[in-house]
Design a protein around this motif. Structure first.
Motif, PDB file in Angstrom:
ATOM      1  N   THR A 102      66.934 -17.176  52.683  1.00 18.85           N
ATOM      2  CA  THR A 102      67.714 -15.996  53.068  1.00 18.85           C
ATOM      3  C   THR A 102      67.426 -14.872  52.081  1.00 18.85           C
ATOM      4  O   THR A 102      67.213 -15.095  50.895  1.00 18.85           O
ATOM      5  CB  THR A 102      69.220 -16.260  53.096  1.00 18.85           C
ATOM      6  N   GLN A 158      72.706 -17.057  56.267  1.00 19.02           N
ATOM      7  CA  GLN A 158      71.558 -17.159  57.173  1.00 19.02           C
ATOM      8  C   GLN A 158      71.907 -16.567  58.543  1.00 19.02           C
ATOM      9  O   GLN A 158      71.075 -15.948  59.197  1.00 19.02           O
ATOM     10  CB  GLN A 158      71.092 -18.623  57.276  1.00 19.02           C
ATOM     11  N   PRO A 178      64.983 -21.052  60.414  1.00 17.02           N
ATOM     12  CA  PRO A 178      66.181 -20.247  60.160  1.00 17.02           C
ATOM     13  C   PRO A 178      67.453 -21.067  60.052  1.00 17.02           C
ATOM     14  O   PRO A 178      68.414 -20.618  59.433  1.00 17.02           O
ATOM     15  CB  PRO A 178      66.254 -19.331  61.387  1.00 17.02           C
TER      16      PRO A 178
END
Ligand SMILES: Nc1ncnc2c1ncn2[C@@H]1O[C@H](COP(=O)(O)OP(=O)(O)OP(=O)(O)O)[C@@H](O)[C@H]1O
Ligand SMILES: [Mg+2]
Length: 280
Positions: A102, A158, A178
């Motif tokens: 992140t 995130q 992700p």
């Protein structure tokens, strides 16, 4: 489902209808120096408009590298990449990259982080705030708009990064593992949400994961990479309608196929990394 892989024709002409076209793409990091390191070789891949393509491969095989190249953050050392028919030469707001780590700005609020790309683009403050609010609502974090990133959990951060990418309304989302840091329940919610977003917006998604389950849940096609230098080993179409039952026979069969395809490459990658460590 017939779990068959498809051989890509590298001579297929680049079509302006395709979101991404890679032809013979290779990347040697630090090319021409003694630290030269070949990460990718001979990548031929098309991603159709609106298509969801998942990249699977052993650690270090060049998945992140390929996303950087398509994002325009780095240039390939061989081959060419086109985005809707035009060569990729630099980053564009039409191609949003969500990094593996992140990467929020700690000194900005969550809302300012989400609106960052919009402020660079020159959107007025009210429009930025409205877009940030909408994107945050989509990831379930509307209430966090005025918080600082360090007040959020890793998973929440995130989700803010996902909201930041969505706020730009890109035509292509490049997503580098992700959801890897999220707990199982949040991850499943984010996967559903991402499928909704990609279907509603028509954006194409190129999504890197180490999770075969995630690949089976999300992909229209799964691209399996070899160990470094990453080449495409197999492209597996996933025709089952969504939402997919992970225990349905077709999904179980696909998981087995992908596990087999990955196993030998992961073994090779480990052997190579051990050999490199041994030679110092
Ligand atoms: N900026 C860089 N400079 C030099 N080498 C790099 C750089 N980035 C990556 N590499 C090397 O290129 C190869 C591919 O790295 P990359 O990060 O693309 O792999 P990956 O498939 O994303 O791995 P992981 O699954 O662990 O994230 C690795 O051997 C890595 O050490
Ligand atoms: Mg990576």
């Amino acid at each position: 489902m017939e779990a068959c892989s498809v051989v890509f024709d590298p001579h297929r002409p680049v079509s302006s209808a395709d979101a991404v076209a890679c032809r013979g793409v290779g990347k040697i990091w630090a090319a021409g120096t003694e630290r030269a390191h070949e990460a990718l070789a001979g990548i031929d891949l098309d991603v159709a408009a609106g298509e969801f393509v998942v990249l699977l491969g052993p650690s270090g095989c060049g998945k992140s590298t390929l996303l950087y190249l398509i994002a325009g953050l780095e240039a390939p050392t061989s081959g060419e990449i086109c985005f809707f028919g035009d060569p990729v030469e630099r980053p564009s707001p039409d191609r949003s990259l969500i990094f593996q780590e992140t990467s929020l700005f700690p000194w900005l609020s969550v809302g300012q982080n989400v609106a960052f790309g919009l402020s660079i683009r020159g959107d007025p403050p009210e429009a930025r705030r409205a877009a940030a609010r909408e994107a945050l609502a989509r990831v379930g974090l509307a209430a966090a708009i005025d918080k600082r990133p360090d007040e959020l959990s890793g998973g929440m951060r995130q989700r803010v990064a996902v909201a930041r990418a969505l706020a730009m309304r890109p035509k292509l989302l490049l997503m580098d593992e992700p959801f890897a840091a999220l707990d199982v329940q949040t991850r499943a919610k984010m996967q559903d949400f991402l499928l909704d977003v990609s279907q509603a917006s028509g954006a194409s998604v190129l999504f890197v994961t180490h999770s075969i389950d995630e690949a089976v849940a999300l992909a229209d096609r799964v691209v399996v990479f070899t160990a470094r230098p990453g080449r495409i080993k197999e492209i597996v179409p996933v025709p089952m309608p969504r939402p997919r039952d992970p225990f349905a026979p077709d999904c179980v069969k696909l998981r087995r196929l992908l596990t087999e395809a990955l196993r030998s490459e992961v073994d090779r990658a480990f052997a190579e990394q051990e050999a490199l460590a041994a030679t110092g």
